[in-house]
Design an enzyme around this catalytic site. Structure first.
Site, PDB file in Angstrom:
ATOM      1  N   ILE A 136       0.833  -1.209   0.000  1.00 54.78           N
ATOM      2  CA  ILE A 136       0.000   0.000   0.000  1.00 54.78           C
ATOM      3  C   ILE A 136       0.865   1.255   0.000  1.00 54.78           C
ATOM      4  CG2 ILE A 136      -1.449   1.428   1.514  1.00 54.78           C
ATOM      5  CD1 ILE A 136      -3.199  -0.467   0.119  1.00 54.78           C
ATOM      6  N   VAL A 139       2.706   1.718  -3.373  1.00 55.14           N
ATOM      7  CA  VAL A 139       1.867   2.164  -4.487  1.00 55.14           C
ATOM      8  C   VAL A 139       1.421   3.604  -4.266  1.00 55.14           C
ATOM      9  CG1 VAL A 139      -0.375   1.836  -5.611  1.00 55.14           C
ATOM     10  CG2 VAL A 139       1.111  -0.134  -5.194  1.00 55.14           C
ATOM     11  N   GLU A 140       1.071   3.947  -3.032  1.00 54.10           N
ATOM     12  CA  GLU A 140       0.538   5.273  -2.753  1.00 54.10           C
ATOM     13  C   GLU A 140       1.581   6.387  -2.892  1.00 54.10           C
ATOM     14  OE1 GLU A 140      -2.438   6.439  -2.257  1.00 54.10           O
ATOM     15  OE2 GLU A 140      -3.506   4.532  -2.285  1.00 54.10           O
ATOM     16  N   THR A 141       2.739   6.221  -2.284  1.00 51.79           N
ATOM     17  CA  THR A 141       3.687   7.351  -2.217  1.00 51.79           C
ATOM     18  C   THR A 141       5.146   6.981  -2.486  1.00 51.79           C
ATOM     19  OG1 THR A 141       4.058   7.093   0.174  1.00 51.79           O
ATOM     20  CG2 THR A 141       2.231   8.530  -0.515  1.00 51.79           C
ATOM     21  N   TYR A 338      -5.736  -1.685  -8.937  1.00 54.33           N
ATOM     22  CA  TYR A 338      -4.995  -1.153  -7.794  1.00 54.33           C
ATOM     23  C   TYR A 338      -4.722  -2.255  -6.774  1.00 54.33           C
ATOM     24  CZ  TYR A 338      -4.187   1.448  -3.451  1.00 54.33           C
ATOM     25  OH  TYR A 338      -3.663   1.912  -2.261  1.00 54.33           O
TER      26      TYR A 338
END
Length: 357
Positions: A136, A139-141, A338
């Protein structure tokens, strides 16, 4: 969250549209000039919203009016929330390649090594595997490298009051961002933070795990035990908060996220199996009756499943049987692509971590 956010360095998380460098620079200059000269104090609707919010939440009316009134319109933001043009083909292989790639895997390996104790503790306390949490945040940041550099209040105000009418769910999304603006200001009041200081994405998401204000209020935890929640600079707080978010959205400890599936062409009822989209609806037996056979250990799964389709452009789609834990990942971002990217990035990093060097 701490009071010295202004000293932190943030990075822009949004990608520019594929236009020339010259046009891109011109667009940025124009957007900056417009945003600097238009504040929401000039919008009667925004000021009425501020008054109503202050009354609903018991907040100081002038503080809320000043906070929203000083928010700036970000002209580049509305176009970023529009869906792709109809007919744009989805491509799982291309999507996967954006996230499951060497740079992100190396960064994820370092993040896991640096935060092994917190990840193990989160896995024990919440039942969420470390590789899912690592996936997570990656992928996010990209592990904090791309947390966004837009003022959160500007992004939220822009989407609350100037959400594009061209969006197919404009009214619903506008209402969502108005609620998020309300949650953000309530959070800022509670923590004593200047609402014009926090930075985040074009959608108002914040920190390593890109929490929206409502998610911060409901699921963020002080996982490092220092008496404050800082999702920007405390990897431990981000790790614990991501795990808590999943538990809040139905994560079940020990359950796989998905299984392989094989089709019986003679009995396959693909349209019926795809009708619920990614919502787990079918038992193993009912999927089999419609021509989709869950493979290996998945044949013993007792909970509901969804047939998840991942399109591959002009090539044949890929399919998996998604469990309730797969669905829980899509509550972070409502996309099966995602969710699979999170799963596969985390798995690749776990494999790299276990591989002798």
């Amino acid at each position: 969250m701490i009071r010295t956010l202004a000293k932190a360095t943030f990075f822009i998380a949004v990608s520019a549209l594929p236009i020339s460098a010259l046009a891109q620079n011109h667009s940025k200059k124009t957007a900056t000039k417009t945003a600097a000269t238009y504040h929401y104090a000039q919008r009667a609707q925004a000021m009425q919203f501020a008054d109503d919010l202050a009354e609903r939440r018991g907040l100081d009316r002038e503080w809320v009016r000043q906070a929203i009134g000083q928010a700036r319109l970000l002209p580049q933001v509305p176009r970023l929330v529009l869906p792709p043009a109809r007919g744009t083909p989805k491509n799982w292989a291309a999507y996967r390649a954006r996230f499951v790639e060497p740079t992100r895997i190396r960064a994820g390996l370092r993040f896991w090594q640096d935060n092994a104790e917190a990840l193990a503790r989160a896995e024990t306390q919440y039942g969420v595997p470390a590789e899912i949490i690592v996936g997570i945040i990656g992928v996010e940041t990209l592990y904090g490298q791309h947390m966004g550099n837009l003022r959160v209040i500007d992004a939220l105000a822009t989407l609350a009051f100037d959400f594009p009418d061209a969006h197919p769910r404009a009214a619903e999304r506008r209402a969502f961002f108005q609620r998020e603006l309300e949650q953000f200001l309530t959070l800022m009041d509670r923590t004593g933070i200047d609402p014009h200081t926090p930075r985040g994405s074009y959608a108002g998401a914040m920190g390593l795990g890109q929490f929206m204000p409502s998610s911060w209020s409901r699921y963020a935890v002080d996982f490092d035990g220092d008496g404050r929640i800082d999702l920007w600079r405390s990897a431990q707080d981000a790790i614990g908060s991501v795990a808590n978010y999943f538990v809040g959205h139905g994560w079940q400890s020990g359950m796989p996220t998905h299984y392989a599936v094989a089709f019986d062409a003679a009995t396959l009822q693909l349209d019926a199996l795809l009708a619920p989209d990614i919502l787990p609806t079918f038992s193993v037996a009912s999927m089999a009756a419609q021509g989709a056979h869950v493979q290996s250990e998945g044949a013993q799964h007792t909970g509901p499943l969804a047939l998840v389709e991942l399109q591959n452009g002009a090539e044949a789609p890929s399919y998996v049987a998604g469990t309730e834990n797969f669905y829980a990942i899509t509550r972070y971002n409502w996309s099966s692509y995602y969710a699979m990217a999170v799963i596969e990035l985390g798995r690749e990093i776990a494999t790299a971590r276990a591989t002798p060097r």
